[in-house]
Enzyme design. Structure first.
Site, PDB file in Angstrom:
ATOM      1  N   ARG A   1      -9.009   2.741  11.567  1.00  0.00           N
ATOM      2  CA  ARG A   1      -7.577   3.040  11.494  1.00  0.00           C
ATOM      3  C   ARG A   1      -7.114   4.093  12.512  1.00  0.00           C
ATOM      4  NH1 ARG A   1      -5.743   1.486   6.226  1.00  0.00           N
ATOM      5  NH2 ARG A   1      -6.849  -0.450   5.799  1.00  0.00           N
TER       6      ARG A   1
ATOM      7  N   HIS B   1     -11.934   5.844   5.254  1.00  0.00           N
ATOM      8  CA  HIS B   1     -11.345   7.027   5.888  1.00  0.00           C
ATOM      9  C   HIS B   1     -12.325   8.207   5.856  1.00  0.00           C
ATOM     10  CE1 HIS B   1      -7.175   5.374   4.680  1.00  0.00           C
ATOM     11  NE2 HIS B   1      -7.216   5.360   5.992  1.00  0.00           N
TER      12      HIS B   1
ATOM     13  N   GLU C   1      -0.297   9.582   1.479  1.00  0.00           N
ATOM     14  CA  GLU C   1      -1.079  10.502   2.323  1.00  0.00           C
ATOM     15  C   GLU C   1      -1.288   9.962   3.738  1.00  0.00           C
ATOM     16  OE1 GLU C   1      -5.306  12.700   2.037  1.00  0.00           O
ATOM     17  OE2 GLU C   1      -5.450  10.551   1.835  1.00  0.00           O
ATOM     18  N   ASP C   2      -1.394   8.636   3.841  1.00  0.00           N
ATOM     19  CA  ASP C   2      -1.730   8.061   5.145  1.00  0.00           C
ATOM     20  C   ASP C   2      -0.590   8.144   6.150  1.00  0.00           C
ATOM     21  OD1 ASP C   2      -4.365   7.356   4.533  1.00  0.00           O
ATOM     22  OD2 ASP C   2      -3.629   5.658   3.351  1.00  0.00           O
TER      23      ASP C   2
ATOM     24  N   CYS D   1      -4.898  10.466  -1.719  1.00  0.00           N
ATOM     25  CA  CYS D   1      -3.987   9.580  -0.983  1.00  0.00           C
ATOM     26  C   CYS D   1      -2.656   9.317  -1.674  1.00  0.00           C
ATOM     27  CB  CYS D   1      -4.684   8.288  -0.620  1.00  0.00           C
ATOM     28  SG  CYS D   1      -5.250   7.384  -2.013  1.00  0.00           S
TER      29      CYS D   1
ATOM     30  N   ASP E   1       0.799  -1.229   0.000  1.00  0.00           N
ATOM     31  CA  ASP E   1       0.000   0.000   0.000  1.00  0.00           C
ATOM     32  C   ASP E   1       0.832   1.279   0.000  1.00  0.00           C
ATOM     33  OD1 ASP E   1      -2.843  -0.696   0.049  1.00  0.00           O
ATOM     34  OD2 ASP E   1      -2.368  -1.758   1.906  1.00  0.00           O
TER      35      ASP E   1
END
Ligand code: CIR
Length: 255
Positions: free
Chosen positions: A130, A160, A65-66, A247, A60
């Site tokens: 998350r 999200h 962005e995460d 993202c 991933d």
């Protein structure tokens, strides 16, 4: 100058985390083409692309962005909610170091950048599978002294917060009202996605243009009727990994 930090698509993206979408085969070459076209769109909107090398064993990792939330004053390095994604943080910390002091979130807190919507001095935090309350408290301790106000809201029906709501101009939020309660956003002009396009609320606002998935033509028409300028990008292959347009980059303004 505006920098967009990106990362090449991992050859193992087919083994990505999935929460709300069914697994489908991902064509890595097609995903890479789409990712490159996305970078081209960002370049056209004034970004200099700083692309980190693809990570073979981090499926991933294209979804940078995460891993951080970048403010003018500092960057918060996340502790991603999915354990499989925790190995993504070191390289992002290194990439951000030249531009911002980096404040890491500490265990047991977890947060994905996709759950953090920064709208001026307001920071909306989605509490999701998350992102937990502990992370919200750590972010409050970092951000309140800098004059930010934080607002937490539950996210249960999508991955999200930013799957459900993003900013599309100075005063407007684009949202899916089935996935997030409109009552949290008083004072904003609210625009709903077309009911046939539930995944259409993830838009990336850059320089008064909205980078937006080509697939969501009906929601795009709603935005264009209001004279919002939309730049469509094809991201269908990345969408199979539950990713959107926000993202795939970390935007860093540099003086
Ligand atoms: C994940 O589940 O973590 C990835 N497959 C998708 C992450 C997308 N990130 C985002 O929208 N901010």
């Amino acid at each position: 100058m505006r920098i967009a930090i990106t990362r090449g698509v991992s050859p193992s993206i087919g083994a990505c985390e999935l929460t709300h979408v069914e697994r489908q085969a991902i064509d890595v070459a097609a995903a890479r083409e789409q990712h490159a076209a996305y970078e081209t769109a960002l370049r056209a909107l004034g970004c200099e692309i700083e692309r980190l090398p693809a990570e073979d064993d981090l499926p991933d990792s294209v979804f940078v962005e995460d891993i951080a939330i970048v403010f003018p004053e500092l960057a918060i390095l996340t502790r991603p909610g999915a354990e499989t994604r925790r190995g993504e943080t070191g390289s992002i910390a290194q990439a951000l170091q030249p531009y911002r002091p980096v404040s890491p979130i500490q265990p047991p807190a977890t947060v994905d950048g996709g759950d953090v919507l920064v709208a001026g001095k307001t920071v909306f935090i989605g509490l999701s599978q998350r992102t937990n309350q502990d992370a919200a408290a750590q972010m409050a301790a970092i951000l309140k002294p800098l004059g930010y106000s934080l607002q937490c809201l539950p996210v249960t029906r999508c991955l999200h917060l930013k799957s459900a709501v993003t900013q599309v101009d100075e005063e407007t939020l684009l949202l899916n009202p089935d996935w997030v309660d409109e009552g949290h956003f008083s004072g904003w002009r609210l625009l709903s996605v077309h009911p046939d396009e539930p995944f259409g609320a993830n838009a990336l606002l850059l320089k008064n243009k909205i980078v937006y998935p080509a697939a969501y033509v009906r929601t795009r028409a709603i935005m264009e009727q209001l004279s919002l300028a939309v730049m469509p990008v094809e991201v269908s292959e990345l969408a199979k990994a539950e990713g959107g347009v926000t993202c795939c980059s970390l935007i860093v303004d540099v003086a």
